[in-house]
Write a protein that holds these residues in place. Structure first.
Motif, PDB file in Angstrom:
ATOM      1  N   VAL A  72       1.075 -12.712   2.736  1.00  0.00           N
ATOM      2  CA  VAL A  72       0.455 -11.747   1.828  1.00  0.00           C
ATOM      3  C   VAL A  72       1.075 -10.358   1.977  1.00  0.00           C
ATOM      4  CG1 VAL A  72      -1.512 -11.024   3.248  1.00  0.00           C
ATOM      5  CG2 VAL A  72      -1.759 -11.119   0.785  1.00  0.00           C
ATOM      6  N   ASP A  73       1.511 -10.017   3.195  1.00  0.00           N
ATOM      7  CA  ASP A  73       2.107  -8.699   3.380  1.00  0.00           C
ATOM      8  C   ASP A  73       3.597  -8.662   3.066  1.00  0.00           C
ATOM      9  OD1 ASP A  73      -0.045  -7.080   4.310  1.00  0.00           O
ATOM     10  OD2 ASP A  73      -0.049  -8.269   6.142  1.00  0.00           O
ATOM     11  N   THR A  74       4.251  -9.808   3.155  1.00  0.00           N
ATOM     12  CA  THR A  74       5.712  -9.775   3.135  1.00  0.00           C
ATOM     13  C   THR A  74       6.334 -10.617   2.026  1.00  0.00           C
ATOM     14  OG1 THR A  74       5.636 -11.559   4.740  1.00  0.00           O
ATOM     15  CG2 THR A  74       5.927  -9.343   5.602  1.00  0.00           C
ATOM     16  N   GLY A  75       5.572 -11.561   1.481  1.00  0.00           N
ATOM     17  CA  GLY A  75       6.131 -12.458   0.467  1.00  0.00           C
ATOM     18  C   GLY A  75       6.704 -11.708  -0.717  1.00  0.00           C
ATOM     19  N   GLY A  76       6.080 -10.592  -1.057  1.00  0.00           N
ATOM     20  CA  GLY A  76       6.542  -9.814  -2.191  1.00  0.00           C
ATOM     21  C   GLY A  76       7.984  -9.362  -2.061  1.00  0.00           C
ATOM     22  N   SER A  77       8.402  -9.058  -0.850  1.00  0.00           N
ATOM     23  CA  SER A  77       9.758  -8.543  -0.684  1.00  0.00           C
ATOM     24  C   SER A  77      10.795  -9.626  -0.946  1.00  0.00           C
ATOM     25  CB  SER A  77       9.950  -7.934   0.708  1.00  0.00           C
ATOM     26  OG  SER A  77       9.893  -8.947   1.689  1.00  0.00           O
ATOM     27  N   MET A  80      10.081 -10.344  -5.416  1.00  0.00           N
ATOM     28  CA  MET A  80      10.360  -9.320  -6.428  1.00  0.00           C
ATOM     29  C   MET A  80      11.829  -9.333  -6.879  1.00  0.00           C
ATOM     30  SD  MET A  80       7.471  -7.730  -7.284  1.00  0.00           S
ATOM     31  CE  MET A  80       7.764  -6.017  -7.729  1.00  0.00           C
TER      32      MET A  80
ATOM     33  N   GLY B  75       7.970  -3.143  -3.223  1.00  0.00           N
ATOM     34  CA  GLY B  75       6.750  -3.061  -4.011  1.00  0.00           C
ATOM     35  C   GLY B  75       5.816  -4.241  -3.761  1.00  0.00           C
ATOM     36  N   GLY B  76       6.401  -5.396  -3.525  1.00  0.00           N
ATOM     37  CA  GLY B  76       5.591  -6.580  -3.298  1.00  0.00           C
ATOM     38  C   GLY B  76       4.639  -6.447  -2.132  1.00  0.00           C
ATOM     39  N   SER B  77       5.059  -5.730  -1.098  1.00  0.00           N
ATOM     40  CA  SER B  77       4.207  -5.633   0.082  1.00  0.00           C
ATOM     41  C   SER B  77       2.964  -4.798  -0.219  1.00  0.00           C
ATOM     42  CB  SER B  77       4.975  -5.054   1.276  1.00  0.00           C
ATOM     43  OG  SER B  77       5.308  -3.710   1.036  1.00  0.00           O
ATOM     44  N   MET B  80       0.882  -7.518  -3.289  1.00  0.00           N
ATOM     45  CA  MET B  80       0.359  -8.841  -2.929  1.00  0.00           C
ATOM     46  C   MET B  80      -1.059  -8.771  -2.349  1.00  0.00           C
ATOM     47  SD  MET B  80       2.613 -11.236  -3.876  1.00  0.00           S
ATOM     48  CE  MET B  80       2.547 -12.673  -2.792  1.00  0.00           C
TER      49      MET B  80
END
Lengths: 342, 342
Positions: A72-77, A80, B75-77, B80
């Motif tokens: 949840v904290d890192t998947g976005g990186s 994106m 931005g994802g961090s 999410m």
């Protein structure tokens, strides 16, 4: 903004504008591009509900990702930049990308079932494949175009792309063995995500290929994030015979690992060799810089999008049909974290 | 899975199942929960196309985010965990969240226009508001329920939530002034994003309130990421009279800043005080740990979702109508990075 307004704005006939928007072959490339560019800039959208009912299309593609406590904290990186690549392809065809977020409490197969029933996507990219993935059977049965990011043992005629976890584990072990290390540890996720098994298997094979005995005490499991790296560093230091090198399955582990080592005055690159997984903006600014592996996530996104479109008849003019089953290579980026003397 | 199958599975009449799914008041709480839980688990979806046409609803809410060169990696961090909070609310009401990804080349207003025309969302959360945001006028005019994450000077009757940038800048300056610093620098984004202006203004006011003269040489501008932090640290060191403290508008800057300082043997917390913005999993594992500000992004997501639903008549039974205009506070988390002697 109607098609009539768009045609007037461009000073082109409505018929030509319509054919350009619908990707007909009898419109020349330059005109098509002018029309699509103006349509985009002015926010023109065909009368969607009528069009959807007539053609059964929505011009929207879904990309399903799952959030877990770990990611949840890192998947976005990770996602994106992949999205950015996917969009660069879809934009050419007036397609929109939506991210379908399967929550932590949600059963992925039930979630997908619901998304499909809502009928707002023409095709799907699904990630976080499991060893046996019921979503694949479901989509094949419904004949919905899709591609998976990640391998699965579920069989069938569908395209997939996955990262070369084997290649990374093999190259990392070889590099460390070449530097004289034989006490090489590995950090893998505590969860049962498929990539963890693939990575660990490849590590074992690479050890054998380099004449190094596998030591189960050197397999460390924790979260695939900073916290997990911190825990693993503590466990490494608690070993009777400390490993001289460690390979991480996830780059986010590096920061926590570094921190825990510093607390015990252990310096990566001097007292212990560290090889991370994916090069990220962070890995370049760690001290010492992290030896890791490069992948262009944007290019990965482009290939995912093009491979998906090649399975959809409406786009075969642009992307001739091919069955994509692709292991995506990563390239070693030497850093300072594995350069110490033994 | 039809409603008939669901009713049979639960051993409840079809009428009761239907009323429970449609949120009617004459179904008791326990039954409603059983029905919703089973519907979710089994992936039951009402016949969506018929339902949408009848009720004009899609049970889907869009969350529009923009990727820029600056935020594509990071931005994802932020988003999410916000999504996770939003979903925890939507799940209670059988609503799905989709992330609407406006690409870097795309005009946000035209993108939103297109999304709305596609008619697959019942409501919207929009982020990255600009000072004058045409999306707000557009949504108000179309009477589409929405909430913004971020303030704007565009007026109208709409709900918004924003982070307390003023509070952070003020608290950081006060803390550093209290530790005896008067040469306090600030790092802001080079872009013209609204929050940059808000942060800088509050910093200037806080300096004045603490009797410290504003020095334009102490305003450093760069990317709001690791790379930007690295560049800014270089610029700080190049100053004739080096600042003794620096406040960052973005936590991702910290790693690059630390790295550049280490290269010149400058130690945050010893030779220069550093205060970051948002506490992240990274800030806790930096060495030294970063003094920063805590916010629960999940709670922020919950409040965004509940505030949006309170504007939608279908949900006013659960969330009585209120006009939300909320500055979300952040709480100081002392770290090691600003604890050195002057």
């Amino acid at each position: 903004m109607s098609i009539r307004d768009l045609a007037r704005h461009l000073d082109i006939s409505i018929g030509t504008v319509s054919r350009a928007l619908n990707g007909k072959a009898d419109v020349n490339q330059e005109t098509r591009e002018r029309v699509l560019e103006a349509a985009k800039r002015l926010g023109y959208v065909p009368n969607q509900s009528g069009r959807s009912l007539r053609q059964g299309t929505t011009n929207t593609i879904g990309f399903m990702i799952e959030s877990t406590i770990e990611t949840v904290d890192t998947g976005g990186s990770f996602f994106m930049p992949v999205f950015e690549g996917v969009q660069s392809v879809f934009r050419r065809h007036h397609l929109d990308l939506v991210a379908l977020l399967c929550g932590t409490d949600e059963e992925p197969a039930a979630y997908l079932n619901r998304v499909v029933a809502r009928r707002f996507v023409d095709g799907l990219i699904i990630s976080a494949t499991t060893r046996h993935d019921p979503r694949i059977d479901f989509l094949l049965e419904r004949k919905i175009p899709f591609i998976t990011l990640g391998r699965s043992e579920t069989t069938g005629d569908y395209p997939w792309i996955d990262l070369d976890f084997e290649g990374v584990a093999t190259a990392a072990v070889e590099r460390l063995a070449g530097l004289g290390h034989s006490r090489i540890a590995i950090a893998v996720p505590a969860s049962d995500i498929n990539l963890g098994y693939i990575f660990l298997d490849a590590y074992k094979q690479a050890l054998a290929a380099n004449g190094i005995a596998f030591n189960p005490d050197y397999v460390f499991r924790s979260y695939a994030n900073e916290e997990g790296g911190y825990q693993i560093a503590g466990a490494v230091l608690a070993q009777r015979q400390t490993p001289t090198a460690i390979i991480l399955v996830n780059e986010n582990m590096a920061l926590g690992l570094y921190r825990r080592f510093y607390e015990s005055d252990i310096h990566p690159g001097r007292n212990i060799a560290v090889i991370g997984f994916r090069e990220s903006i962070q890995s370049r600014f760690l001290s010492p810089t992290l030896t890791c592996f490069r992948i262009s996530l944007r290019d990965l996104g482009i290939k995912l999008a093009e491979s998906l479109l090649s399975t959809m008849p409406a786009y075969e003019e642009h992307y001739p049909h091919e069955k994509v089953e692709l292991i995506w290579p990563l390239e070693l980026v030497p850093g300072e974290s594995d350069q110490g003397e033994l």
